[in-house]
Scaffold this motif. Sequence first.
Motif, mmCIF file in Angstrom:
data_model
loop_
_atom_site.group_PDB
_atom_site.id
_atom_site.type_symbol
_atom_site.label_atom_id
_atom_site.label_comp_id
_atom_site.label_asym_id
_atom_site.label_seq_id
_atom_site.Cartn_x
_atom_site.Cartn_y
_atom_site.Cartn_z
ATOM 1 N N VAL A 341 30.099 94.527 58.960
ATOM 2 C CA VAL A 341 30.539 93.296 57.919
ATOM 3 C C VAL A 341 29.096 93.249 57.080
ATOM 4 N N LYS A 342 28.250 92.922 57.584
ATOM 5 C CA LYS A 342 26.831 92.653 57.022
ATOM 6 C C LYS A 342 26.259 93.563 56.133
ATOM 7 N N GLN A 343 26.491 94.899 56.683
ATOM 8 C CA GLN A 343 25.879 95.923 55.771
ATOM 9 C C GLN A 343 26.671 96.324 54.770
ATOM 10 N N VAL A 344 28.094 96.347 54.881
ATOM 11 C CA VAL A 344 29.002 96.555 53.836
ATOM 12 C C VAL A 344 28.737 95.538 52.684
ATOM 13 N N LEU A 345 28.761 94.213 53.013
ATOM 14 C CA LEU A 345 28.357 93.005 52.116
ATOM 15 C C LEU A 345 27.313 93.286 51.365
ATOM 16 N N ALA A 346 26.135 93.886 51.994
ATOM 17 C CA ALA A 346 24.772 94.029 51.258
ATOM 18 C C ALA A 346 24.954 95.197 50.274
ATOM 19 N N ALA A 347 25.632 96.118 50.476
ATOM 20 C CA ALA A 347 25.650 97.295 49.903
ATOM 21 C C ALA A 347 26.795 96.881 48.606
ATOM 22 N N PHE A 348 27.801 96.243 48.830
ATOM 23 C CA PHE A 348 28.938 95.627 47.761
ATOM 24 C C PHE A 348 28.097 94.553 46.851
ATOM 25 N N SER A 349 27.123 93.936 47.449
ATOM 26 C CA SER A 349 26.504 92.836 46.644
ATOM 27 C C SER A 349 25.767 93.663 45.612
ATOM 28 N N ALA A 381 24.811 87.164 55.329
ATOM 29 C CA ALA A 381 24.752 88.150 54.489
ATOM 30 C C ALA A 381 25.547 88.107 53.101
ATOM 31 N N ILE A 382 25.888 86.717 52.944
ATOM 32 C CA ILE A 382 26.595 86.483 51.732
ATOM 33 C C ILE A 382 26.192 85.834 50.792
ATOM 34 N N ASP A 383 25.747 86.449 49.614
ATOM 35 C CA ASP A 383 24.951 85.739 48.629
ATOM 36 C C ASP A 383 25.670 85.309 47.479
ATOM 37 N N PRO A 384 25.978 84.014 47.302
ATOM 38 C CA PRO A 384 26.831 83.217 46.372
ATOM 39 C C PRO A 384 26.304 83.645 44.807
ATOM 40 N N ASP A 385 25.296 84.077 44.775
ATOM 41 C CA ASP A 385 24.912 84.517 43.268
ATOM 42 C C ASP A 385 25.537 86.047 42.898
ATOM 43 N N LYS A 386 26.118 86.571 44.178
ATOM 44 C CA LYS A 386 26.471 88.246 43.824
ATOM 45 C C LYS A 386 28.080 88.100 44.083
ATOM 46 N N ILE A 387 28.596 87.169 44.834
ATOM 47 C CA ILE A 387 30.104 87.304 45.240
ATOM 48 C C ILE A 387 30.736 85.762 44.759
ATOM 49 N N SER A 388 31.878 86.039 43.738
ATOM 50 C CA SER A 388 32.249 84.754 43.037
ATOM 51 C C SER A 388 32.924 83.869 44.368
ATOM 52 N N HIS A 389 33.930 84.516 45.109
ATOM 53 C CA HIS A 389 34.820 83.858 45.891
ATOM 54 C C HIS A 389 35.047 84.759 47.165
#
Length: 461
Positions: A341-349, A381-389
């Motif tokens: 999950v952390k890996q794919v969130l980093a890539a997605f962001s 792994a969640i960046d509020p500046d990159k993910i809106s919701h």
Amino acid sequence: MKMQLAEIAHAVGAVNDFEQWRSISVTSVAFDSRHLQPGGLFIPLTGEQDGHQFIQSAIDHGAAATLWARDLATAPADFPVIQVADSLKALQALAQYYLTKINPRVVAITGSNGKTTTKDMIASILATQFNVTKTHANFNNEIGVPMTVLSMEPNTEMLVVEMGMDRPGQLDFLSKLVAPDIAVITMIGEAHIEFFGTRDKIADAKMEITHGLSEDGIIVYNGDEPLLRDRTANLNLRKRTFGQRETTDLFATNIEATSTSTSFTTNLWPDKSFTIPMIGTYNVNNALAALSVANVYRIRPENAQKALAAVNLTENRAEWVKGTVGEDILSDVYNSNPTAVKQVLAAFSQTPVVGKRYAVLGDMLELGTQADAMHADVASAIDPDKISHIYLVGSHMIALQKRLAQEKPDLPVTHFNAKSLPALTLALQDILTADDQILLKGSHGIHLEQVLAALQESKEK
């Protein structure tokens, strides 16, 4: 596969006299009567249901013969029956016999994450110079591995086998069943930690894949992982390491990403650029594992380049698909664990986007008593500046919701229980536009594939 019943009976240790059937040939095997092909051998397994009760269905689908682990008096009359003590053990014995008969090189792959993608990459690369058979879908357990072996065409030169595990001893058995020439370990994560307790014990279990290695076998593993370095240090085996550090035998350089692909060069072929049709440094590691195997078998780097660029990936492993309104959906709904999950969130962001990014995260299963803590830790792994919701699904994701409320209070977070997928789907359909991207990630048991399917259908349907 084509074998006469006399040969099969010998391989599985038949206990009955079937002289009248000995010259009959079978051309495939199946344990599900609905999937049987004409001329196939039916393998009635006993699990939640007793496969023996479906013998008539097997005959109706064209079975040429059947194994039988019951009293012969209960078997169909005037039909070729090979009686065995245990039909699963007979299936495994038949696979071992057939493997010896065809005698391909065997590459076995395991890992907490990435083993299916790595399997697909290795098979794609080897297929540029050899006849290859690979594990279909996730046929990677005590039933699936023998079925993979028995699916080989007689001209198979390379067998690429994925091996899963959820308990100690499982990889020991599977490795000894196929006696691999190369054993690949992609990484050590937290998958199935409920059954093992610690990552150290997971690493011990993953190392069982080496137990069946042939005499001159090679272990290919992630050299960035201390747990694997420690366990391979004193192994009397040939070793190849891959990773992101220059201390490994094969490492990536000049990694460049787009929204749908990743390109990189390597220390071994610095003038060759490799491109994979997926995002994330973790997928670069999977490609490096495949290239390590390619190097052992002297695959031309030009062939490896083409194979990786066009690799045919198993469905629902971090693949981009289009939604109804034109949104880009990153679907990764087959399995999940904290590292993945952390890996794919980093890539997605990091993927370029015109509109907004949304993430749907479902419960990660089989984490045991550490489940809530591991779910909460995903917040890092969640960046509020990159993910809106962020949309969360499942009871364990409440822990992540609470952590995000504490640490990132400005990030919109909505939680749904696992039975509210239709409501989640409607919420997503109301906000998504053609310029947006959305990530779907969760364990298969949460069934986010239902959300994926709905997002790919029109609202009117």
